[in-house]
Design a protein around this motif. Structure first.
Motif, PDB file in Angstrom:
ATOM      1  N   LEU A 110       3.276  20.522 -21.828  1.00  0.00           N
ATOM      2  CA  LEU A 110       3.766  20.483 -20.453  1.00  0.00           C
ATOM      3  C   LEU A 110       2.610  20.297 -19.481  1.00  0.00           C
ATOM      4  O   LEU A 110       2.735  19.593 -18.476  1.00  0.00           O
ATOM      5  N   GLN A 111       1.463  20.900 -19.771  1.00  0.00           N
ATOM      6  CA  GLN A 111       0.287  20.722 -18.911  1.00  0.00           C
ATOM      7  C   GLN A 111      -0.177  19.269 -18.916  1.00  0.00           C
ATOM      8  O   GLN A 111      -0.574  18.727 -17.874  1.00  0.00           O
ATOM      9  N   PHE A 120     -16.516  10.874 -11.461  1.00  0.00           N
ATOM     10  CA  PHE A 120     -15.425  10.261 -12.220  1.00  0.00           C
ATOM     11  C   PHE A 120     -15.250   8.779 -11.889  1.00  0.00           C
ATOM     12  O   PHE A 120     -14.160   8.228 -11.993  1.00  0.00           O
ATOM     13  N   SER A 121     -16.339   8.148 -11.535  1.00  0.00           N
ATOM     14  CA  SER A 121     -16.330   6.731 -11.186  1.00  0.00           C
ATOM     15  C   SER A 121     -16.204   5.854 -12.428  1.00  0.00           C
ATOM     16  O   SER A 121     -16.797   6.131 -13.474  1.00  0.00           O
ATOM     17  N   GLY A 122     -15.422   4.779 -12.303  1.00  0.00           N
ATOM     18  CA  GLY A 122     -15.438   3.720 -13.308  1.00  0.00           C
ATOM     19  C   GLY A 122     -14.619   3.929 -14.559  1.00  0.00           C
ATOM     20  O   GLY A 122     -14.763   3.169 -15.518  1.00  0.00           O
ATOM     21  N   TYR A 123     -13.754   4.925 -14.600  1.00  0.00           N
ATOM     22  CA  TYR A 123     -12.868   5.087 -15.762  1.00  0.00           C
ATOM     23  C   TYR A 123     -11.676   4.128 -15.628  1.00  0.00           C
ATOM     24  O   TYR A 123     -11.317   3.708 -14.534  1.00  0.00           O
ATOM     25  N   ASP A 124     -11.058   3.821 -16.756  1.00  0.00           N
ATOM     26  CA  ASP A 124      -9.923   2.902 -16.753  1.00  0.00           C
ATOM     27  C   ASP A 124      -8.625   3.669 -16.505  1.00  0.00           C
ATOM     28  O   ASP A 124      -8.073   4.289 -17.407  1.00  0.00           O
ATOM     29  N   THR A 125      -8.142   3.619 -15.271  1.00  0.00           N
ATOM     30  CA  THR A 125      -6.856   4.226 -14.930  1.00  0.00           C
ATOM     31  C   THR A 125      -5.872   3.155 -14.466  1.00  0.00           C
ATOM     32  O   THR A 125      -4.885   3.450 -13.804  1.00  0.00           O
ATOM     33  N   SER A 126      -6.146   1.917 -14.848  1.00  0.00           N
ATOM     34  CA  SER A 126      -5.377   0.786 -14.337  1.00  0.00           C
ATOM     35  C   SER A 126      -3.924   0.805 -14.787  1.00  0.00           C
ATOM     36  O   SER A 126      -3.046   0.291 -14.078  1.00  0.00           O
ATOM     37  N   PHE A 127      -3.644   1.368 -15.962  1.00  0.00           N
ATOM     38  CA  PHE A 127      -2.267   1.331 -16.449  1.00  0.00           C
ATOM     39  C   PHE A 127      -1.415   2.485 -15.934  1.00  0.00           C
ATOM     40  O   PHE A 127      -0.219   2.550 -16.207  1.00  0.00           O
ATOM     41  N   VAL A 128      -2.019   3.422 -15.168  1.00  0.00           N
ATOM     42  CA  VAL A 128      -1.241   4.517 -14.579  1.00  0.00           C
ATOM     43  C   VAL A 128      -0.279   3.928 -13.553  1.00  0.00           C
ATOM     44  O   VAL A 128      -0.685   3.222 -12.631  1.00  0.00           O
ATOM     45  N   VAL A 129       0.993   4.202 -13.714  1.00  0.00           N
ATOM     46  CA  VAL A 129       2.028   3.610 -12.856  1.00  0.00           C
ATOM     47  C   VAL A 129       2.233   4.468 -11.606  1.00  0.00           C
ATOM     48  O   VAL A 129       2.530   5.659 -11.719  1.00  0.00           O
ATOM     49  N   PRO A 130       2.068   3.897 -10.419  1.00  0.00           N
ATOM     50  CA  PRO A 130       2.343   4.665  -9.187  1.00  0.00           C
ATOM     51  C   PRO A 130       3.813   5.062  -9.133  1.00  0.00           C
ATOM     52  O   PRO A 130       4.691   4.224  -9.323  1.00  0.00           O
ATOM     53  N   ASP A 131       4.079   6.338  -8.890  1.00  0.00           N
ATOM     54  CA  ASP A 131       5.461   6.807  -8.870  1.00  0.00           C
ATOM     55  C   ASP A 131       5.589   7.946  -7.858  1.00  0.00           C
ATOM     56  O   ASP A 131       5.090   9.048  -8.086  1.00  0.00           O
ATOM     57  N   ARG A 132       6.254   7.653  -6.788  1.00  0.00           N
ATOM     58  CA  ARG A 132       6.424   8.648  -5.710  1.00  0.00           C
ATOM     59  C   ARG A 132       7.180   9.884  -6.185  1.00  0.00           C
ATOM     60  O   ARG A 132       6.913  10.983  -5.723  1.00  0.00           O
ATOM     61  N   HIS A 133       8.099   9.699  -7.133  1.00  0.00           N
ATOM     62  CA  HIS A 133       8.963  10.808  -7.555  1.00  0.00           C
ATOM     63  C   HIS A 133       8.636  11.287  -8.960  1.00  0.00           C
ATOM     64  O   HIS A 133       9.502  11.855  -9.644  1.00  0.00           O
ATOM     65  N   ALA A 134       7.406  11.090  -9.410  1.00  0.00           N
ATOM     66  CA  ALA A 134       7.034  11.479 -10.769  1.00  0.00           C
ATOM     67  C   ALA A 134       7.237  12.969 -11.011  1.00  0.00           C
ATOM     68  O   ALA A 134       6.881  13.801 -10.171  1.00  0.00           O
ATOM     69  N   LYS A 135       7.831  13.291 -12.147  1.00  0.00           N
ATOM     70  CA  LYS A 135       8.062  14.676 -12.537  1.00  0.00           C
ATOM     71  C   LYS A 135       7.541  14.902 -13.945  1.00  0.00           C
ATOM     72  O   LYS A 135       7.510  13.990 -14.771  1.00  0.00           O
ATOM     73  N   ALA A 136       7.162  16.134 -14.216  1.00  0.00           N
ATOM     74  CA  ALA A 136       6.731  16.507 -15.565  1.00  0.00           C
ATOM     75  C   ALA A 136       7.945  16.910 -16.366  1.00  0.00           C
ATOM     76  O   ALA A 136       8.622  17.875 -16.025  1.00  0.00           O
ATOM     77  N   THR A 137       8.226  16.172 -17.429  1.00  0.00           N
ATOM     78  CA  THR A 137       9.374  16.480 -18.258  1.00  0.00           C
ATOM     79  C   THR A 137       8.976  16.443 -19.726  1.00  0.00           C
ATOM     80  O   THR A 137       8.144  15.627 -20.132  1.00  0.00           O
ATOM     81  N   ILE A 138       9.565  17.325 -20.507  1.00  0.00           N
ATOM     82  CA  ILE A 138       9.356  17.322 -21.949  1.00  0.00           C
ATOM     83  C   ILE A 138      10.665  16.909 -22.595  1.00  0.00           C
ATOM     84  O   ILE A 138      11.687  17.568 -22.441  1.00  0.00           O
TER      85      ILE A 138
END
Length: 216
Positions: free
Chosen positions: A120-121, A197-215
């Motif tokens: 969950l974390q 934390f400069s220069g890491y690949d976070t390009s595939f992270v999808v922007p989502d205004r309503h993102a929720k943590a779900t299992i």
């Protein structure tokens, strides 16, 4: 007669030596060694490097590089040394040191359960990252590649700083050219996170205004 006995003994000894020298080695069961589905790169020195290295100080390093996994683990280590169960003196929880109010925004209200659930974390980290990327999407497009207070701005640095200070404070910092600074209770600044934390690949992270943590 004696010569014949010695000859037969010698032949028997030779046959025993030949047969024993070509025995099939015992098979080793490696089925319990697993890496799951994660591709991880290990650095293991070659023979030439070993010969030139002090054996007592020889180390084998796990290299995650500038991958998303490297970003996630580096941030988790900075926040809590990777400890899922920790609560700091200000009440921030887990590996990534979430506050209860941030957890509520991504759908988590049971902090006791959150603290004992590592999966969950991880879901919370991914959801918060997507949410921050949506909030900061225009600032990422506008400021990525610029230099502010001697630090080149990157998407991963912006997202890490948002994890530290909140997306709103990162907007103020970027849009003021670094003049509206922020530091947390330990004195850690947005500029420090932008650099670390400069220069890491976070390009595939999808922007989502309503993102929720779900299992699932």
């Amino acid at each position: 007669m004696r010569k014949n006995i010695l000859l037969i003994s010698g032949i028997g000894l030779l046959l025993w030596w030949v047969v024993s020298g070509f025995e099939t080695p015992e098979k080793v069961d490696l089925s319990h060694y697993q890496t799951g589905e994660q591709d991880i790169c290990y650095y293991v020195p070659n023979q030439e490097e070993i010969a030139l290295t002090d054996q007592e100080n020889l180390t084998y390093d796990l290299l995650l590089g500038k991958t998303y996994l490297g970003f996630k683990e580096a941030l988790g280590f900075k926040e809590s040394r990777g400890d899922y169960s920790v609560i700091n003196r200000f009440g921030y929880l887990g590996k990534y040191q979430f506050g209860p109010s941030t957890l509520a925004l991504i759908g988590i209200h049971d902090t006791a359960q959150f603290l004992v659930d590592s999966k969950l974390q991880e879901e919370a980290f991914a959801a918060n990252l997507s949410r921050n990327k949506w909030i900061l999407r225009r600032d990422i497009a506008r400021f990525e590649g610029r230099v502010i207070n001697g630090v080149r701005v990157t998407e991963s640095g912006i997202l890490a700083a948002a994890h530290l200070a909140g997306a709103g404070n990162v907007k103020k910092y970027l849009r003021s050219g670094g003049e509206q600074a922020f530091a947390d209770a330990f004195g850690t600044t947005i500029g420090y996170y932008l650099k670390k934390f400069s220069g890491y690949d976070t390009s595939f992270v999808v922007p989502d205004r309503h993102a929720k943590a779900t299992i699932i």
